[in-house]
Design a protein around this motif. Structure first.
Motif, PDB file in Angstrom:
ATOM      1  N   ALA A  22      59.036  60.484 -37.631  1.00 48.22           N
ATOM      2  CA  ALA A  22      57.871  59.765 -37.096  1.00 48.22           C
ATOM      3  C   ALA A  22      56.641  60.666 -37.084  1.00 48.22           C
ATOM      4  N   VAL A  23      56.830  61.899 -36.660  1.00 49.06           N
ATOM      5  CA  VAL A  23      55.713  62.856 -36.649  1.00 49.06           C
ATOM      6  C   VAL A  23      55.197  63.049 -38.072  1.00 49.06           C
ATOM      7  N   ARG A  24      56.100  63.216 -39.009  1.00 49.00           N
ATOM      8  CA  ARG A  24      55.715  63.434 -40.404  1.00 49.00           C
ATOM      9  C   ARG A  24      54.944  62.242 -40.960  1.00 49.00           C
ATOM     10  N   LEU A  25      55.345  61.030 -40.543  1.00 49.74           N
ATOM     11  CA  LEU A  25      54.681  59.816 -41.015  1.00 49.74           C
ATOM     12  C   LEU A  25      53.380  59.537 -40.268  1.00 49.74           C
ATOM     13  N   GLY A  26      53.185  60.219 -39.133  1.00 55.81           N
ATOM     14  CA  GLY A  26      51.978  59.996 -38.341  1.00 55.81           C
ATOM     15  C   GLY A  26      52.032  58.729 -37.508  1.00 55.81           C
ATOM     16  N   ILE A  27      53.250  58.329 -37.112  1.00 54.43           N
ATOM     17  CA  ILE A  27      53.419  57.152 -36.268  1.00 54.43           C
ATOM     18  C   ILE A  27      54.282  57.531 -35.074  1.00 54.43           C
ATOM     19  N   THR A  28      54.383  56.631 -34.112  1.00 50.47           N
ATOM     20  CA  THR A  28      55.207  56.918 -32.941  1.00 50.47           C
ATOM     21  C   THR A  28      56.684  56.716 -33.282  1.00 50.47           C
ATOM     22  N   ASP A  29      57.517  57.416 -32.525  1.00 52.18           N
ATOM     23  CA  ASP A  29      58.959  57.269 -32.702  1.00 52.18           C
ATOM     24  C   ASP A  29      59.386  55.827 -32.439  1.00 52.18           C
TER      25      ASP A  29
END
Length: 162
Positions: A22-29
């Motif tokens: 999620a961090v890598r994608l730039g979105i919330t878990d």
């Protein structure tokens, strides 16, 4: 295995798991969890699925090719898997062949059992797909191993000519 199952599996084996992805994608878990679950209003788009696949392949994690394999399987094609480290000697190849026969037998039994009523339900289909994926992985490992053994035994001038 369908593409949603494949993405969930890949993310589960990504280093750091879903949270890191999620961090890598730039979105919330939480958003990634919902998209992976495929719930109403939270479908994962093809662009994000491709990003997940790319990041998992880059990390070389277990099951990193599950998504592209699931897409290829729908069209009756296979994706060549990465080199397996466990089949680089003749003994390991023979052991791999024994495993291939065992997995073939298990796949035939699952398919025969599923077709006993001339129908294949969702659970039976998933089981057959899993068994076939395992079978393909072992077969591709054997192919890679035989190639590696063949190449390693050739004189350097013949390897360079190939």
């Amino acid at each position: 295995m369908n593409s949603n199952d494949a993405l969930r599996l890949m993310v589960a084996y990504y280093p750091g798991g879903r949270e890191a992805m999620a961090v890598r994608l730039g979105i919330t878990d939480e958003l990634l969890r919902k998209e992976l679950a495929g719930g109403p209003g939270h479908k994962m788009g093809v662009t994000r699925a491709e990003q997940v696949s790319e990041y998992c392949i880059e990390a070389k994690g277990e099951h990193c090719y599950a998504y592209v394999n699931s897409l290829n399987a729908r069209s009756g094609r296979l994706l060549e898997l990465p080199v397996r480290d466990d089949m680089t000697t003749p003994r390991e190849i023979r052991t791999g062949m024994a495993g291939l026969l065992e997995k073939t037998s298990a796949t035939i039994m699952a398919l025969t059992s599923a077709l006993a009523d001339d129908n294949i339900n969702d659970n039976e289909r998933r089981d057959i797909e899993r068994k076939l994926s395992d079978l393909f992985a072992v077969g591709q490992g054997i192919l890679r191993g035989t190639h590696e053994i063949n190449e390693s035994r050739k004189p350097a001038h013949l390897r360079a000519a190939a």
